[in-house]
Design an enzyme around this catalytic site. Structure first.
Site, mmCIF file in Angstrom:
data_model
loop_
_atom_site.group_PDB
_atom_site.id
_atom_site.type_symbol
_atom_site.label_atom_id
_atom_site.label_comp_id
_atom_site.label_asym_id
_atom_site.label_seq_id
_atom_site.Cartn_x
_atom_site.Cartn_y
_atom_site.Cartn_z
ATOM 1 N N SER A 1 0.785 -1.235 0.000
ATOM 2 C CA SER A 1 0.000 0.000 0.000
ATOM 3 C C SER A 1 0.817 1.285 0.000
ATOM 4 O O SER A 1 0.407 2.277 -0.620
ATOM 5 C CB SER A 1 -0.966 0.004 1.182
ATOM 6 O OG SER A 1 -0.279 -0.165 2.409
ATOM 7 N N HIS B 1 0.235 4.349 7.101
ATOM 8 C CA HIS B 1 0.524 4.833 5.749
ATOM 9 C C HIS B 1 1.151 6.220 5.764
ATOM 10 O O HIS B 1 0.775 7.083 6.567
ATOM 11 C CB HIS B 1 -0.764 4.860 4.920
ATOM 12 C CG HIS B 1 -1.361 3.521 4.722
ATOM 13 N ND1 HIS B 1 -2.545 3.125 5.328
ATOM 14 C CD2 HIS B 1 -0.930 2.446 4.010
ATOM 15 C CE1 HIS B 1 -2.825 1.882 4.985
ATOM 16 N NE2 HIS B 1 -1.854 1.450 4.197
ATOM 17 N N ASP C 1 -3.794 6.902 10.594
ATOM 18 C CA ASP C 1 -3.853 5.460 10.867
ATOM 19 C C ASP C 1 -2.533 4.906 11.397
ATOM 20 O O ASP C 1 -2.460 3.759 11.858
ATOM 21 C CB ASP C 1 -4.302 4.677 9.633
ATOM 22 C CG ASP C 1 -3.350 4.798 8.443
ATOM 23 O OD1 ASP C 1 -2.236 5.348 8.598
ATOM 24 O OD2 ASP C 1 -3.732 4.338 7.350
#
Length: 281
Positions: free
Chosen positions: A36, A237, A234
């Site tokens: 990601s 990321h 979060d």
């Protein structure tokens, strides 16, 4: 009839864009792979991208992107929007990397970015013969159609391997094998690989995976350390600002590999002999 006309016009525009890239002379291909944080989650909060594109990531007519249908278009964020399709994509490092490298005028010609990253994928899912591995090879070879050079693989992955102690301990061997397999299958034994040491992780074994990444010593493999770059709320990321910084770090690492080559601000964009033939398929 009206709808058919516009579909035909769209198909023609795509064909012209692809042919233009194919005929633009020197083409430098960069493969973007991993999970990601390479795909890009900068600006994504609660599953929604805010749409903000930092100036360092703005479109550039010298930067193209290989779409999921294997045609070329002008690169725009999010680069992985049609590749990492099960997640919301935002800002990644690819555009910042490309814009910074092109500022140095190294004779790279048009830059072609090949997005291959998929969020939530551990290293075992990138093993030879698997779907992600085969997709990477397929897209890399498609990018080379009509000429061009693969200049490097940009690799950012490992967060998923921090959840299980066994996976973390096996990570280094698996990653080294992945690099060796890709180089072998692309017939490019010295293909530069620029990998990223984790800034974060999904589990308790981040330090083990980071140690493995930082200790890899293979020819033409560089490691940049993302630890300390700003994260999204979060905690996993990189933020858009963090991705811009990472893109610059990746570019600097690539430029170090290019260091033996003269840097020119006015010379025509030509392929240099150092790379000639090394990365052709």
């Amino acid at each position: 009839m009206y709808s058919i006309f516009w579909l035909m016009l769209l198909a023609y525009s795509t064909l012209v864009s692809t042919e233009k890239f194919t005929n633009e002379g020197t083409k430098s291909i960069f493969i973007l792979a991993g999970q990601s944080n390479m795909s890009g989650r900068g600006g994504v909060v609660n599953g929604t991208w805010d749409g903000f594109v930092p100036p360092e990531c703005h479109p550039n007519p010298m930067i193209r992107r290989l779409r999921s249908d294997l045609t070329w278009e002008e690169a725009r964020e999010p680069l992985h929007k049609d590749v990492d399709v099960n997640r919301t994509c935002g800002i990644g490092p690819g555009m910042a990397f490309s814009n910074w490298v092109l500022q140095r005028d190294l004779g790279l010609g048009v830059v072609g970015l090949v997005p291959c990253a998929v969020g939530g994928t551990d290293i075992s899912r990138w093993s030879r013969g698997g779907r992600l591995y085969n997709q990477l090879l397929h897209r890399a070879r498609a990018a080379m159609h009509g000429g061009g050079l693969i200049r490097a693989i940009l690799w950012y992955q490992g967060e998923s391997d921090t959840e299980n102690l066994g996976d973390a301990k096996l990570y280094k061997g698996r990653l080294e094998k992945f690099f060796a397999d890709v180089r072998s299958d692309l017939k490019s034994p010295m293909l530069p690989v620029i990998q990223v040491a984790l800034a974060s992780g999904q589990g308790s074994y981040v330090d083990i995976v980071r140690k493995a990444q930082l200790e890899i010593e293979l020819p033409n493999v560089r490691c940049v350390d993302a630890k300390g770059l700003p994260l999204e709320p979060d905690g996993l990321h990189l933020s858009a600002a963090g991705q811009v910084q990472l893109g610059r770090m990746l570019a600097d690492a690539f430029l170090q590999i290019m260091a033996p080559l003269p840097v020119s601000s006015s010379a025509p964009k030509r392929a240099r002999n150092f790379f000639s033939g090394l990365f052709r398929i």
